[in-house]
Write a protein that holds these residues in place. Structure first.
Motif, mmCIF file in Angstrom:
data_model
loop_
_atom_site.group_PDB
_atom_site.id
_atom_site.type_symbol
_atom_site.label_atom_id
_atom_site.label_comp_id
_atom_site.label_asym_id
_atom_site.label_seq_id
_atom_site.Cartn_x
_atom_site.Cartn_y
_atom_site.Cartn_z
ATOM 1 N N ASN A 152 52.032 48.058 35.020
ATOM 2 C CA ASN A 152 51.875 48.915 36.195
ATOM 3 C C ASN A 152 51.857 48.058 37.456
ATOM 4 N N ILE A 153 51.930 48.717 38.595
ATOM 5 C CA ILE A 153 51.989 48.011 39.876
ATOM 6 C C ILE A 153 50.698 47.248 40.168
ATOM 7 N N VAL A 154 49.583 47.733 39.666
ATOM 8 C CA VAL A 154 48.305 47.033 39.865
ATOM 9 C C VAL A 154 48.367 45.657 39.204
ATOM 10 N N ASP A 155 48.922 45.591 37.995
ATOM 11 C CA ASP A 155 49.076 44.304 37.309
ATOM 12 C C ASP A 155 50.004 43.368 38.092
ATOM 13 N N VAL A 156 51.099 43.925 38.588
ATOM 14 C CA VAL A 156 52.041 43.123 39.377
ATOM 15 C C VAL A 156 51.343 42.544 40.594
ATOM 16 N N ARG A 157 50.630 43.387 41.317
ATOM 17 C CA ARG A 157 49.960 42.934 42.545
ATOM 18 C C ARG A 157 48.849 41.934 42.247
ATOM 19 N N ARG A 158 48.134 42.120 41.173
ATOM 20 C CA ARG A 158 47.079 41.185 40.783
ATOM 21 C C ARG A 158 47.680 39.800 40.531
ATOM 22 N N ASN A 159 48.796 39.774 39.820
ATOM 23 C CA ASN A 159 49.459 38.497 39.548
ATOM 24 C C ASN A 159 50.006 37.858 40.817
#
Length: 102
Positions: free
Chosen positions: A11-18
């Motif tokens: 999800n986009i949250v995972d992308v942004r966290r990374n």
């Protein structure tokens, strides 16, 4: 690109966290690079030596080779490095001016 160390995001949250994590590392490394740029000013005799166009070309050649080996977008890498180098040259000129005015 070495995918073994790249998390597959769901999800986009995972992308942004990374991305946020990488940004933190990049800022720390850029700060470290800046500290060496500041030191470099004391070894230069002229503003032309600070600008060092031949050295800029060497660095760009080196990082584009690394980008190619890593599977990175060479255009992005070159643009980022040229911008970063330009900003560091301006910072080094300021440091050089301080050193040579005393």
């Amino acid at each position: 690109m070495q995918k073994s160390n790249i998390e597959t995001c769901t999800n986009i949250v995972d992308v942004r966290r990374n991305i946020d994590s990488i940004d933190k590392e990049l800022v720390a490394l850029i700060a470290k690079r800046g500290a060496y740029v500041k030191q470099a000013a004391q070894f230069k005799a002229t503003t032309a030596e600070v600008e060092a166009p031949k050295r800029v070309d060497q660095v760009i050649e080196k990082v584009t080779s690394i980008a190619l080996a890593e599977g990175a977008n060479i255009c992005v890498i070159e643009a980022v490095w040229r911008s970063m180098i330009s900003a560091f040259i301006e910072a080094e000129k300021e440091e050089f001016a301080k050193i040579t005015s005393t």
